[in-house]
Design a protein around this motif. Structure first.
Motif, PDB file in Angstrom:
ATOM      1  N   ASN B 167       0.846  -1.090  -0.074  1.00 34.64           N
ATOM      2  CA  ASN B 167       0.045  -0.031  -0.029  1.00 34.64           C
ATOM      3  C   ASN B 167       0.944   1.229   0.172  1.00 34.64           C
ATOM      4  O   ASN B 167       1.650   1.535   0.688  1.00 34.64           O
ATOM      5  CB  ASN B 167      -0.861   0.067   1.417  1.00 34.64           C
ATOM      6  CG  ASN B 167      -1.683   1.109   1.495  1.00 34.64           C
ATOM      7  OD1 ASN B 167      -1.671   1.843   0.613  1.00 34.64           O
ATOM      8  ND2 ASN B 167      -2.405   1.096   2.344  1.00 34.64           N
ATOM      9  N   VAL B 169       0.377   4.161   0.577  1.00 32.30           N
ATOM     10  CA  VAL B 169       0.227   5.244   1.655  1.00 32.30           C
ATOM     11  C   VAL B 169       1.043   4.846   2.828  1.00 32.30           C
ATOM     12  O   VAL B 169       1.665   5.575   3.596  1.00 32.30           O
ATOM     13  CB  VAL B 169      -1.398   5.169   2.141  1.00 32.30           C
ATOM     14  CG1 VAL B 169      -1.385   6.003   3.437  1.00 32.30           C
ATOM     15  CG2 VAL B 169      -2.143   5.692   1.120  1.00 32.30           C
ATOM     16  N   ALA B 170       1.237   3.313   3.076  1.00 33.56           N
ATOM     17  CA  ALA B 170       1.634   2.773   4.255  1.00 33.56           C
ATOM     18  C   ALA B 170       3.409   2.606   3.883  1.00 33.56           C
ATOM     19  O   ALA B 170       4.119   2.704   4.888  1.00 33.56           O
ATOM     20  CB  ALA B 170       1.211   1.724   4.976  1.00 33.56           C
ATOM     21  N   GLN B 203      -3.771  -8.001  -3.449  1.00 35.35           N
ATOM     22  CA  GLN B 203      -3.782  -7.256  -2.066  1.00 35.35           C
ATOM     23  C   GLN B 203      -2.563  -6.217  -2.073  1.00 35.35           C
ATOM     24  O   GLN B 203      -1.682  -6.265  -2.702  1.00 35.35           O
ATOM     25  CB  GLN B 203      -3.919  -8.229  -0.902  1.00 35.35           C
ATOM     26  CG  GLN B 203      -2.709  -9.004  -0.788  1.00 35.35           C
ATOM     27  CD  GLN B 203      -2.841  -9.487   0.830  1.00 35.35           C
ATOM     28  OE1 GLN B 203      -2.866  -8.784   1.750  1.00 35.35           O
ATOM     29  NE2 GLN B 203      -2.640 -10.813   0.937  1.00 35.35           N
ATOM     30  N   PHE B 204      -3.030  -5.116  -1.288  1.00 37.75           N
ATOM     31  CA  PHE B 204      -1.919  -4.241  -0.878  1.00 37.75           C
ATOM     32  C   PHE B 204      -1.659  -4.407   0.444  1.00 37.75           C
ATOM     33  O   PHE B 204      -2.257  -3.414   1.397  1.00 37.75           O
ATOM     34  CB  PHE B 204      -2.765  -2.848  -1.178  1.00 37.75           C
ATOM     35  CG  PHE B 204      -2.990  -2.521  -2.741  1.00 37.75           C
ATOM     36  CD1 PHE B 204      -1.947  -2.195  -3.535  1.00 37.75           C
ATOM     37  CD2 PHE B 204      -4.241  -2.638  -2.850  1.00 37.75           C
ATOM     38  CE1 PHE B 204      -2.303  -2.068  -4.969  1.00 37.75           C
ATOM     39  CE2 PHE B 204      -4.616  -2.418  -4.375  1.00 37.75           C
ATOM     40  CZ  PHE B 204      -3.480  -2.190  -5.274  1.00 37.75           C
ATOM     41  N   GLU B 206       0.192  -3.837   4.096  1.00 35.07           N
ATOM     42  CA  GLU B 206       0.821  -2.452   4.738  1.00 35.07           C
ATOM     43  C   GLU B 206       2.562  -2.518   4.960  1.00 35.07           C
ATOM     44  O   GLU B 206       2.938  -1.347   4.752  1.00 35.07           O
ATOM     45  CB  GLU B 206       0.423  -2.130   6.290  1.00 35.07           C
ATOM     46  CG  GLU B 206      -1.122  -2.046   6.303  1.00 35.07           C
ATOM     47  CD  GLU B 206      -1.740  -0.926   5.565  1.00 35.07           C
ATOM     48  OE1 GLU B 206      -1.491  -0.034   5.860  1.00 35.07           O
ATOM     49  OE2 GLU B 206      -2.547  -1.231   4.725  1.00 35.07           O
ATOM     50  N   SER B 207       2.979  -3.566   5.039  1.00 37.18           N
ATOM     51  CA  SER B 207       4.298  -3.423   5.375  1.00 37.18           C
ATOM     52  C   SER B 207       5.405  -3.770   4.071  1.00 37.18           C
ATOM     53  O   SER B 207       5.024  -4.631   3.112  1.00 37.18           O
ATOM     54  CB  SER B 207       4.897  -4.701   6.358  1.00 37.18           C
ATOM     55  OG  SER B 207       5.868  -5.327   6.115  1.00 37.18           O
ATOM     56  N   THR B 330      -5.579   6.988  -3.426  1.00 34.89           N
ATOM     57  CA  THR B 330      -6.572   6.332  -2.582  1.00 34.89           C
ATOM     58  C   THR B 330      -7.870   6.369  -2.987  1.00 34.89           C
ATOM     59  O   THR B 330      -8.747   5.462  -2.920  1.00 34.89           O
ATOM     60  CB  THR B 330      -6.479   6.923  -1.144  1.00 34.89           C
ATOM     61  OG1 THR B 330      -5.045   7.240  -0.808  1.00 34.89           O
ATOM     62  CG2 THR B 330      -7.228   6.420   0.092  1.00 34.89           C
ATOM     63  N   ARG B 334      -7.744   2.262  -5.418  1.00 35.77           N
ATOM     64  CA  ARG B 334      -8.098   1.338  -4.412  1.00 35.77           C
ATOM     65  C   ARG B 334      -9.838   1.139  -4.419  1.00 35.77           C
ATOM     66  O   ARG B 334     -10.144   0.427  -4.016  1.00 35.77           O
ATOM     67  CB  ARG B 334      -7.550   1.926  -2.953  1.00 35.77           C
ATOM     68  CG  ARG B 334      -7.499   0.515  -2.066  1.00 35.77           C
ATOM     69  CD  ARG B 334      -6.652   1.225  -1.008  1.00 35.77           C
ATOM     70  NE  ARG B 334      -7.486   2.122  -0.138  1.00 35.77           N
ATOM     71  CZ  ARG B 334      -7.254   2.645   1.125  1.00 35.77           C
ATOM     72  NH1 ARG B 334      -5.997   2.539   1.295  1.00 35.77           N
ATOM     73  NH2 ARG B 334      -7.970   3.416   1.455  1.00 35.77           N
TER      74      ARG B 334
END
Lengths: 565, 334
Positions: B167, B169-170, B203-204, B206-207, B330, B334
């Protein structure tokens, strides 16, 4: 039960003698009020103050932009769906598991009764990883055994993982209720030669509030759960994850704090509803000190016993599979990929000595503080009915409704603003605050089961509240002391989200290290450390159990507590 | 008798535990916030202490958490040095006035992209984006399709649900990927590419380390990740193959000194040490990253910076339009 029954009867007659109702409760209050105030102050400092700092962090425009954004709305909607699904499944499974344990003939009952609680000592980041390795797209069960090409990522996977995580809690709540049912009604139904189905319906009616209560309880946990969605939610975005990514991705404390605050509102509503229900349900079931309990005559039909055994076995094996997978992972070259055996991961534990010691020491202090505060708090809330009792009840229950990440942030802000540099203190406080509501819940439900006439008897004989507390309440709730201490300790060792911002150079923690090892791809080392931690917790549990067997009073119910939690 | 034995056991347990929290070092050590992996941090710090005699400790965590920590500790920092993390994060900290200025003599001959304009941070190793595949799963799922070798190859509709990328964003990795496409194709075609790819992604997470992990276990067939992370997983024994891609971008892992650190001299020595050839070769041997200093020799399996087709990357543009790009992403992808 006989002795207690007699005391209860004596107390009842004493109570009748003391004609004025106002006399009741007056004697024992003296001195308790100041303790009450002190604890309330402590709780406000540890719980309300940090939360206020978080809530006041975002500006009004942050709140405005959050409410209008699509991301936020879809995250909230997804969270609601997830909550309802996993809470209803957890409550249903928890209830039937508890029913199977309490009512039917299941072989190896002690084993099955204890099995769900094993999940509590699995560190969350590792249980997520083992879930992927077992049930993922390339998982051992899904692919190797069943030859399925399914993807559980998203809502289904998250629900399944959350149910595995949270049904033990529903189970504990339901089992507590089922065990405290007075069987005379059921026996009457049986004597009138009703079918077993009708007896079951009667039991269900007597205990249905426990299902509702565990539903609401799991709802709150599921909304604030972070570990499972992080690994399994995939493209299904939930609020707890958005809070985290706002904080670590956007580096935007305001936005993150504001999402957390908004998530807090439904959590709080659910929680208030839940505790209302709990208080209502349990006031009716007070039984200790009120004469003897009759045994259930009705025997469940053989078919039900088989079903119950099968069901217990299935659920227990799901949990056992995760534990076995972690244990194997500790000895495989690469967990789930390269199966050749090795001892190098176990050897790597030597690097984590300080982490292990820190985890054990801090969560022990946290757990002891939680048990002391929770027991005194429960006693003063339910026996004194001080003007501020309701406030105290609300404050001590509050952390259960707060997402761990939000609390982590709150403590970070507190330590920065108040200039508290001791991360030892902050970590212990975080562990204390995170789990004190659960200890409080255990104590208050116990207290509601103990008839007030015992307290009246004690104070009528001239005992101070302290004496009554130590000589009557604590001995009668040995099981609660033990289970809440163990619960807080085990969860404190496993917790990540509340302490991740607090660890410092000289205070690393095992749970944070496990998470960081899995993040870096050192799964074997993470599994080895988890396995070691599980063994340590288990050994400490056995040691505590042995100590209690030797020193404790035989009738205090400690043994029951051992199975219980 | 039993009671005495249990008492002794409990006492022994208590004593085994208590000294752990009372240990105090005489010399206050240098405190390093480590974003690069734990294994190489440990090795680097050991070597540093051996060479200079300055004791050093570290705290490892993800970029986001450590950056937040530095911001929260503004004015009274607990750490002295930030080791690792993409340049955009260091720029952000520098804009907030949280970094000390230091231009190390060791970096005098470094290329421009590894040096900050205001002299706060210095890049020490290059991280290049690429495609990772799990060879076994890829062959099972797409027997007729050759392995992807360019960014355009990823747009094959057959890959739907089998690609994993973090992701943006993260994670800075995925944001770098967005910027890669935007700077490679230009604003308009770049967004078209991104929006075409997004529905194919399974999937996206976070890490930043998740794609390599998920490809490693065969959960997904393809992923977008840093090449060194993939090379590291391949070296560990996971069935991963790292594919360098033409016209990809690289970012640099940076080191900087936190403003208000009480150990300026030691921190400077540490920066000099990290930029030195010896430290870089040690690190590269463990993490498979490529040192900025082209004089360093690199291990087998590590991507050679000279052989990569890297395009010019405008880090300032990436840093300044971050909010806007992520907001658009976003909203639409997404």
């Amino acid at each position: 039960m006989d002795k207690r029954g007699k005391i209860g009867a004596m107390a009842d007659s004493l109570r009748r003698c003391a004609a004025s109702d106002k006399l009741k409760g007056l004697v024992k209050v003296r001195g308790l009020a100041s303790v009450h105030d002190f604890i309330l102050l402590l709780l406000i400092l540890c719980i309300v103050l940090p939360l206020c700092m978080v809530v006041s962090k975002p500006s009004l425009s942050d709140y405005a932009s959050a409410f209008t954004s699509d991301v936020f709305r879809s995250a909230m909607a997804n969270t609601a769906v997830l909550c309802v699904l996993s809470a209803s499944l957890s409550a249903a499974i928890g209830y039937f598991y508890a029913y199977a344990i309490a009512y039917s003939r299941v072989p190896f009952k002690r084993f099955f009764a204890a099995m769900p609680l094993v999940h509590l000592i699995l560190p969350p980041s590792v249980s997520g990883l083992s879930f992927i390795l077992l049930f993922g797209r390339n998982g051992f069960v899904t692919k190797t055994l069943l030859h399925l090409d399914v993807s559980l990522y998203g809502l289904p996977g998250t629900v399944v993982a959350q149910v595995l995580c949270f049904f033990p809690i529903a189970y504990v709540i339901c089992l507590q209720r089922l065990r405290s049912i007075n069987h005379s009604l059921e026996n009457a139904a049986c004597a009138m030669s009703d079918g077993y189905a009708r007896v079951f319906l009667l039991t269900l009616r007597l205990s249905h509030s426990a299902i509702l209560q565990s539903f609401l309880f799991v709802c709150v946990l599921s909304a604030s759960d972070f570990g499972n969605p992080l690994i399994l939610a995939g493209r299904f975005r939930v609020a707890a994850i958005e809070i985290y990514s706002a904080l670590t991705g956007w580096i935007d404390v305001g936005k993150s704090a504001c999402m957390g605050t908004v998530l807090l509102i439904p959590s709080l509503l659910l929680f208030i509803l839940q505790s209302r229900l709990e208080a209502k349900g349990e006031r009716r079931t007070s039984q200790i000190g009120k004469g003897s309990q009759s045994d259930l005559i009705a025997a469940p039909p053989a078919g039900l016993n088989h079903c119950a055994s099968g069901f217990c076995m299935f659920m227990a094996s799901c949990i056992a599979a995760q534990v076995v997978s972690v244990s194997l992972g500790a000895f495989q070259n690469i967990w789930g990929v390269d199966w050749s055996l090795t001892l190098k991961h176990m050897a790597s534990i030597a690097n984590a000595g300080l982490e292990l010691r820190n985890s054990i020491v801090f969560s022990f202090f946290g757990a002891v503080a939680a048990v002391v505060v929770a027991s005194v708090c429960a006693y003063s809330v339910f026996r004194v009915r001080h003007a501020l009792s309701k406030v105290m009840h609300a404050v001590i229950s509050l952390p259960a409704a707060v997402p761990g990440t939000l609390f982590g942030m709150a403590f970070l802000l507190l330590s920065a603003n108040a200039g508290i540099r001791s991360s030892r203190l902050m970590i212990s406080v975080a562990m204390f605050v995170g789990f004190v509501p659960f200890a409080y819940r255990i104590f208050s439900s116990r207290l509601l089961q103990i008839s007030e006439s015992l307290d009246d008897a004690s104070s009528s004989c001239g005992a101070s509240w302290r004496r009554t507390f130590i000589r009557v309440f604590i001995p009668l709730s040995g099981e609660s002391v033990f289970s809440s201490l163990f619960y807080c300790f085990a969860r404190g060792i496993g917790t990540v989200s509340a302490v991740i911002f607090l660890v410092s150079f000289d205070t690393p923690l095992a749970s944070v290290r496990i998470l960081s090892l899995t993040e870096q791809g050192f799964w074997g080392d993470a599994a080895a450390l988890s396995l070691f931690l599980m063994v340590v917790i288990f050994l400490l549990l056995l040691l505590a159990y042995a100590a209690i067997r030797l020193f404790g009073r035989k009738d205090a119910g400690f043994e029951k507590g051992f199975i219980f939690l | 008798m039993k009671r005495i034995v249990t008492c002794l056991l409990l006492l022994a347990a208590a004593f085994a535990v208590i000294p752990g929290c009372r240990k105090k070092d005489k010399v206050e050590p240098l405190k390093v916030y480590a974003i690069i992996h734990e294994e190489e941090t440990r090795a680097l710090l050991d070597l540093f202490t051996k060479k200079t005699g300055i004791p050093a400790v570290f705290l490892h965590s993800t970029t986001g958490e450590l950056v937040n920590r530095v911001i929260a500790e503004k004015g009274k920092p607990q750490g002295d040095v930030i080791l690792g993390g993409a340049s955009s994060y260091h720029m952000q900290l520098s804009d907030m006035g949280l970094l000390e200025q230091y231009s190390s003599p060791a970096a005098s001959k470094f290329p421009k992209y590894a040096l900050s304009k205001d002299g706060t941070w210095t890049g020490f190793c290059v991280l290049a984006l690429g495609i990772g595949i799990n060879e076994k799963r890829y062959r099972e799922k797409f027997p007729g399709i050759p392995e992807p070798s360019s960014w355009e190859d990823l747009l094959n509709k057959a890959y739907k649900g089998e690609i994993v990328m973090t992701n943006p964003v993260a994670s800075s990795t995925a944001y770098l990927f967005l910027q890669n496409q935007l700077q490679r194709l230009g604003e308009e075609r770049g967004w078209k590419y991104i929006l075409e790819l997004a529905p194919l992604v399974g999937q996206f997470p976070e890490s930043g380390s998740a794609p390599a992990k998920l490809i490693g276990t065969g959960e997904y067939a393809l992923g977008i990740s840093y090449l060194h992370a993939l090379a590291k997983y391949a070296h560990e024994g996971f069935g991963v193959k790292a594919i360098p891609v033409a016209r990809s971008v690289g970012d640099v892992d940076c080191i900087s000194i936190i403003k208000g650190s009480g150990k300026i001299d030691e921190s400077r020595k540490f920066v000099d040490f990290i930029l030195s050839r010896e430290a870089q070769e040690l690190m590269s041997g463990i993490s498979f990253t490529t040192p900025v200093d082209s004089n360093c020799s690199v291990p087998d399996g590590c991507v050679d910076i000279g052989k990569l087709d890297l395009m010019e990357y405008d880090a300032d543009k990436a840093s300044s339009e971050r909010e806007a790009v992520l907001a658009k992403w976003t909203k639409e992808a997404r």
